[in-house]
Write a protein that holds these residues in place. Structure first.
Motif, PDB file in Angstrom:
ATOM      1  N   GLU A  79       0.820  -1.211   0.000  1.00 38.33           N
ATOM      2  CA  GLU A  79       0.000   0.000   0.000  1.00 38.33           C
ATOM      3  C   GLU A  79       0.854   1.261   0.000  1.00 38.33           C
ATOM      4  OE1 GLU A  79      -2.712  -0.246   3.230  1.00 38.33           O
ATOM      5  OE2 GLU A  79      -3.692  -2.067   2.487  1.00 38.33           O
ATOM      6  N   HIS A  80       2.040   1.175   0.615  1.00 37.11           N
ATOM      7  CA  HIS A  80       2.900   2.350   0.702  1.00 37.11           C
ATOM      8  C   HIS A  80       4.347   1.886   0.783  1.00 37.11           C
ATOM      9  CE1 HIS A  80       4.728   6.089   2.121  1.00 37.11           C
ATOM     10  NE2 HIS A  80       3.656   6.698   1.671  1.00 37.11           N
ATOM     11  N   PRO A  81       5.281   2.562   0.115  1.00 41.56           N
ATOM     12  CA  PRO A  81       6.690   2.153   0.169  1.00 41.56           C
ATOM     13  C   PRO A  81       7.263   2.045   1.570  1.00 41.56           C
ATOM     14  CG  PRO A  81       6.366   3.751  -1.589  1.00 41.56           C
ATOM     15  CD  PRO A  81       5.073   3.687  -0.826  1.00 41.56           C
ATOM     16  N   GLU A  82       6.702   2.793   2.530  1.00 39.04           N
ATOM     17  CA  GLU A  82       7.206   2.721   3.901  1.00 39.04           C
ATOM     18  C   GLU A  82       7.083   1.314   4.466  1.00 39.04           C
ATOM     19  OE1 GLU A  82       8.876   4.744   5.782  1.00 39.04           O
ATOM     20  OE2 GLU A  82       8.963   6.246   4.196  1.00 39.04           O
ATOM     21  N   GLN A  83       6.065   0.563   4.026  1.00 43.67           N
ATOM     22  CA  GLN A  83       5.938  -0.829   4.465  1.00 43.67           C
ATOM     23  C   GLN A  83       7.186  -1.621   4.099  1.00 43.67           C
ATOM     24  OE1 GLN A  83       1.949  -1.311   2.293  1.00 43.67           O
ATOM     25  NE2 GLN A  83       1.833  -2.865   3.884  1.00 43.67           N
ATOM     26  N   LEU A  84       7.666  -1.381   2.905  1.00 47.82           N
ATOM     27  CA  LEU A  84       8.838  -2.098   2.415  1.00 47.82           C
ATOM     28  C   LEU A  84      10.093  -1.664   3.156  1.00 47.82           C
ATOM     29  CD1 LEU A  84      10.274  -3.972   0.464  1.00 47.82           C
ATOM     30  CD2 LEU A  84      10.091  -2.207  -1.302  1.00 47.82           C
ATOM     31  N   LEU A  85      10.295  -0.374   3.274  1.00 49.78           N
ATOM     32  CA  LEU A  85      11.497   0.126   3.943  1.00 49.78           C
ATOM     33  C   LEU A  85      11.585  -0.356   5.388  1.00 49.78           C
ATOM     34  CD1 LEU A  85      11.697   3.829   2.673  1.00 49.78           C
ATOM     35  CD2 LEU A  85      13.147   1.908   1.991  1.00 49.78           C
ATOM     36  N   SER A  86      10.471  -0.340   6.075  1.00 48.42           N
ATOM     37  CA  SER A  86      10.479  -0.728   7.491  1.00 48.42           C
ATOM     38  C   SER A  86      10.712  -2.220   7.683  1.00 48.42           C
ATOM     39  CB  SER A  86       9.159  -0.322   8.156  1.00 48.42           C
ATOM     40  OG  SER A  86       8.071  -1.016   7.582  1.00 48.42           O
ATOM     41  N   SER A  87      10.532  -3.017   6.652  1.00 51.76           N
ATOM     42  CA  SER A  87      10.709  -4.460   6.767  1.00 51.76           C
ATOM     43  C   SER A  87      12.151  -4.903   6.512  1.00 51.76           C
ATOM     44  CB  SER A  87       9.785  -5.188   5.786  1.00 51.76           C
ATOM     45  OG  SER A  87      10.205  -4.978   4.450  1.00 51.76           O
ATOM     46  N   LEU A  88      12.990  -4.011   5.997  1.00 56.53           N
ATOM     47  CA  LEU A  88      14.340  -4.391   5.581  1.00 56.53           C
ATOM     48  C   LEU A  88      15.319  -4.350   6.751  1.00 56.53           C
ATOM     49  CD1 LEU A  88      14.428  -2.448   2.199  1.00 56.53           C
ATOM     50  CD2 LEU A  88      14.344  -4.937   2.486  1.00 56.53           C
ATOM     51  N   VAL A  89      16.138  -5.386   6.870  1.00 55.97           N
ATOM     52  CA  VAL A  89      17.098  -5.454   7.971  1.00 55.97           C
ATOM     53  C   VAL A  89      18.500  -5.028   7.538  1.00 55.97           C
ATOM     54  CG1 VAL A  89      15.811  -7.293   9.115  1.00 55.97           C
ATOM     55  CG2 VAL A  89      17.636  -7.898   7.507  1.00 55.97           C
ATOM     56  N   ALA A  90      18.754  -4.965   6.232  1.00 55.47           N
ATOM     57  CA  ALA A  90      20.081  -4.600   5.734  1.00 55.47           C
ATOM     58  C   ALA A  90      20.015  -3.271   4.993  1.00 55.47           C
ATOM     59  CB  ALA A  90      20.621  -5.689   4.802  1.00 55.47           C
ATOM     60  N   ASN A  91      21.149  -2.600   4.937  1.00 53.40           N
ATOM     61  CA  ASN A  91      21.224  -1.354   4.176  1.00 53.40           C
ATOM     62  C   ASN A  91      21.621  -1.609   2.727  1.00 53.40           C
ATOM     63  OD1 ASN A  91      20.931   1.540   4.280  1.00 53.40           O
ATOM     64  ND2 ASN A  91      23.140   1.675   3.949  1.00 53.40           N
ATOM     65  N   ASP A  92      22.256  -2.752   2.480  1.00 59.06           N
ATOM     66  CA  ASP A  92      22.633  -3.145   1.121  1.00 59.06           C
ATOM     67  C   ASP A  92      21.546  -4.059   0.564  1.00 59.06           C
ATOM     68  OD1 ASP A  92      25.114  -1.793   0.996  1.00 59.06           O
ATOM     69  OD2 ASP A  92      26.034  -3.370   2.212  1.00 59.06           O
TER      70      ASP A  92
END
Length: 246
Positions: A153-166
């Motif tokens: 629904e929103h890109p923030e969902q994706l960003l908040s789920s990521l554990v790595a910066n790469d």
């Protein structure tokens, strides 16, 4: 932040990008793979070794266009080259995570993610985006590495789920609604503008190690004219993805 390398590479498994002249003109490098046997849908160990040998000569790993989704397993070869902890973001209508135990020695377009989760220690996490079809590995030791976002629904969902910066990004256009792309596989309902928004967010906030794109429409040369609209849609989607990440 952003895509670390801006080179555009085309893999010539199936000659499909010759039908997309605007995208072909943007390519910095073509790698010939169409003369390697045992590569369609599945890949033998010998074929994978030859694919890796030819890929090792490429100039940089920026964004790579693979061809049909039948060859999506090549993403495994790209992931195996990464030498630091990373997350895989997979935009796909299928999990590609079914173990191929009944096909020993073969890497397939439906098993490469399961193989990556099992065999690549640098892979910290797989985030599936837009997936509605397929099974996930039931190995409890890798459950913590799996995130499922069927409806973004929103890109923030994706960003908040990521554990790595790469981050490595793999895109199969069968994740898209048929109004935005046409593939040989059953398709999802994500609109191209949603995918582009998610890519913008990833590029702005993460280090993107590499990107690959597949999901071209595989048709016999004599029937290209029948599917010209679908091929046009696919080229537009490929160019939009390219512009979003460069």
């Amino acid at each position: 932040m952003g895509l670390l390398h801006h080179d555009v590479t085309v893999l010539n498994f199936d000659h499909l990008y010759m039908q997309q002249p605007q995208l072909a003109d943007r390519a910095d490098e073509w790698i010939e793979l169409s003369n390697i046997p045992s590569t369609n849908l599945f890949c033998t160990q010998e074929a994978l070794a030859e694919i890796r040998r030819r890929l090792s000569a490429r100039k940089a790993n920026g964004i790579t266009y693979i061809g049909s989704g039948n060859y999506h397993y090549v993403s495994y070869a790209f992931l195996s080259e990464i030498d630091r902890p990373f997350s895989l973001v997979l935009f796909d209508n299928h999990t590609d995570a079914k173990r191929s135990d009944n096909l020993p020695g073969l890497l397939t377009c439906g098993s490469w993610v399961a193989e990556a989760l099992t065999r690549l220690p640098q892979l910290q996490q797989v985030v599936w985006v837009g997936v509605h079809t397929g099974s996930l590995p039931d190995n409890p030791s890798i459950r913590s590495k799996m995130v499922w976002l069927p409806d973004l629904e929103h890109p923030e969902q994706l960003l908040s789920s990521l554990v790595a910066n790469d981050i490595y990004i793999s895109i199969d256009k069968d994740v898209l609604d048929e109004a935005d792309a046409v593939t040989n596989w059953d398709q999802g309902k994500m609109r191209l503008k949603q995918l582009i928004m998610a890519l913008h967010s990833l590029v702005e906030n993460k280090n993107i190690i590499g990107i690959d794109v597949c999901g071209e429409l595989r048709v016999p040369p004599a029937d290209v004219w029948r599917y010209s609209e679908g091929i046009r849609l696919n080229e537009q989607a490929n160019l939009a993805i390219l512009e979003a990440v460069l």
